[in-house]
Design a protein around this motif. Structure first.
Motif, PDB file in Angstrom:
ATOM      1  N   GLY A   1       0.749  -1.240   0.000  1.00 49.91           N
ATOM      2  CA  GLY A   1       0.000   0.000   0.000  1.00 49.91           C
ATOM      3  C   GLY A   1       0.780   1.292   0.000  1.00 49.91           C
ATOM      4  O   GLY A   1       0.244   2.328  -0.388  1.00 49.91           O
ATOM      5  N   ILE A   2       2.032   1.304   0.451  1.00 43.85           N
ATOM      6  CA  ILE A   2       2.808   2.543   0.492  1.00 43.85           C
ATOM      7  C   ILE A   2       3.532   2.711  -0.840  1.00 43.85           C
ATOM      8  O   ILE A   2       4.207   1.797  -1.308  1.00 43.85           O
ATOM      9  N   SER A   3       3.404   3.883  -1.442  1.00 41.01           N
ATOM     10  CA  SER A   3       3.907   4.077  -2.802  1.00 41.01           C
ATOM     11  C   SER A   3       5.416   3.923  -2.888  1.00 41.01           C
ATOM     12  O   SER A   3       6.143   4.150  -1.920  1.00 41.01           O
ATOM     13  N   HIS A   4       5.860   3.561  -4.083  1.00 40.00           N
ATOM     14  CA  HIS A   4       7.294   3.433  -4.349  1.00 40.00           C
ATOM     15  C   HIS A   4       8.011   4.762  -4.135  1.00 40.00           C
ATOM     16  O   HIS A   4       9.150   4.792  -3.643  1.00 40.00           O
ATOM     17  N   LYS A   5       7.356   5.863  -4.492  1.00 40.30           N
ATOM     18  CA  LYS A   5       7.977   7.188  -4.345  1.00 40.30           C
ATOM     19  C   LYS A   5       8.386   7.447  -2.895  1.00 40.30           C
ATOM     20  O   LYS A   5       9.484   7.933  -2.622  1.00 40.30           O
TER      21      LYS A   5
END
Length: 440
Positions: free
Chosen positions: A301-305
């Motif tokens: 759920g936590i973005s790659h960015k």
């Protein structure tokens, strides 16, 4: 439902999902106790080999992962203002958590005085010499903090890469990535190269995780076999204070922090990163656990960015579990040697613990090794405290396992909070463990 019950349920679901790693830890404890009572050199050597093999396999991918993740993270943000906002929030959040950790450690150590029971192990003449050294150091305000910060800047980046000195590597890579972000589209060949490196490194991490259960089993068994259960008796008070501090930070500070600075559910986050925390416990190395921490956050759920920017920096510079351990350990030594703990000395220890924890390389034993920096600020050396240090080194491995679990969790907590602030989190995925993509 109360928060602690939610956390327990989430951890229960995580254990169900990762039963093989959890079984490795439990089996490792049982086998370690047996080997301590009935030593077998051949079995011990095999366990040591398997455990070190697992650590080396993960360490093998740490530097390419950190370098590629930071370069991708910074260049993908692009906007210098947004990048500055991410960095400012990261420093603020890590600072808040580390300050709480040091405050908790200091308070518990001063209230329960874990070192008082160890004072009878210290010769009176040695204690007197130590007390005199501390008094002189506090008057002269000795310290080496400025030189320590100077060493963060690599004179030769290639030397830092060759020796695996993570802080100078991080500093150089951040500057290089910022330059790439500024030069525009001409950076595409290099950025594309590091995108390929990152993807390949994550795939290697998936393969390594197939070896997680036997690796964690071997590491845990080796650690327990080396000191046994009996060692806990003479310094039980120190361990109880330390574990109480770890528990408060994990189950009170982190959930409250998430509730204050984000909408992220602490139980769901703890469940999402369960594989990483178990491997952190087994390896006692946040640097070695980094590939898995990134994989857990990105696949759940936590973005790659955000993950590629926050987690590598956190695994190198954020160690609130280490800061808590160092604070308790130094106050333990001061109490054992009957050094008067003035307000000025306590504040000095707390500040030096915050600085020293950021220089810890995320390796097994790093937290205890960097206590030397705090002692130097007090005008002492570990050699002067040899009796007290013997206690701490005897149980170093087991305390490392717990403080590393705290460090890894802290990194994920900050990444989740920033991802929430920047709308870079998928709540449908984070809050649905049934939909989690398997790490391996």
């Amino acid at each position: 439902m109360k928060l602690h019950m939610q956390i327990l349920i989430a951890l229960g679901l995580a254990l169900k999902r990762n039963w093989h790693i959890f079984f490795g830890i439990i089996a490792g404890v049982l086998v370690g106790v047996f080997l301590h009572a009935h030593p077998n050199i051949l079995v011990s050597n095999i366990l040591t080999f398997v455990g070190q093999l697992f650590i080396r396999l993960i360490q093998m991918v740490v530097i390419p992962l950190v370098v590629s993740a930071i370069i991708i993270g910074i260049t993908s943000v692009g906007d210098n203002k947004q990048l500055g906002k991410f960095g400012a929030k990261m420093i603020l959040y890590y600072g808040i958590l580390t300050t709480f950790a040091v405050t908790i450690g200091t308070s518990l150590a001063l209230i329960f005085k874990p070192g008082a029971g160890a004072s009878h192990y210290i010769a009176s003449n040695i204690a007197t010499d130590v007390q005199s050294s501390v008094a002189v150091a506090m008057q002269q305000q000795q310290g080496n903090i400025l030189n320590m910060f100077l060493d963060f800047i690599p004179k030769n980046p290639m030397e830092a890469f060759a020796t695996g000195n993570m802080v100078p590597i991080i500093i150089f890579v951040i500057m290089f990535a910022l330059a790439l972000a500024k030069v525009g589209d001409v950076n595409r060949p290099i950025v594309s190269f590091f995108e390929s490196v990152f993807a390949a490194t994550m795939k290697v991490t998936d393969w390594i995780m197939l070896f997680a259960a036997p690796g964690v089993f071997a590491l845990t068994a080796s650690a327990i076999a080396s000191f046994g259960i009996d060692i806990f008796e003479p310094i039980a008070k120190y361990l109880l204070v330390l574990f109480a501090g770890f528990g408060i930070q994990m189950f009170m500070v982190y959930p409250i922090f998430l509730r204050c600075f984000s909408k992220v559910s602490a139980p769901m986050l703890f469940s999402a990163i369960a594989e990483a925390t178990m491997v952190a416990f087994g390896t006692a190395s946040s640097a070695a656990t980094l590939p898995l921490t990134i994989a857990c956050c990105e696949k759940r759920g936590i973005s790659h960015k955000i993950s590629s920017f926050v987690l590598p920096l956190g695994a190198t510079l954020n160690f609130d579990g280490t800061a808590l351990l160092q604070t308790v350990a130094v106050i333990f030594l001061a109490q054992a040697y009957q050094v008067p703990l003035s307000i000025g000395l306590v504040v000095t220890v707390a500040l030096l613990a915050i600085v020293a924890s950021s220089t810890c390389a995320g390796i097994p034993g790093g937290g205890l090794i960097t206590i030397a920096l705090i002692l130097n600020g007090m005008g002492l050396s570990p050699e002067q405290l040899v009796a007290g240090f013997a206690f701490l080194f005897t149980i170093e491995r087991i305390t490392d396992m717990f403080r590393t679990t705290l460090n890894v969790t802290s990194d994920a907590v900050v990444a989740a909070a920033i991802a929430d602030n920047e709308n870079e989190i998928n709540y449908d995925l984070l809050n649905n463990p049934q939909a989690y993509e398997e790490i391996a």
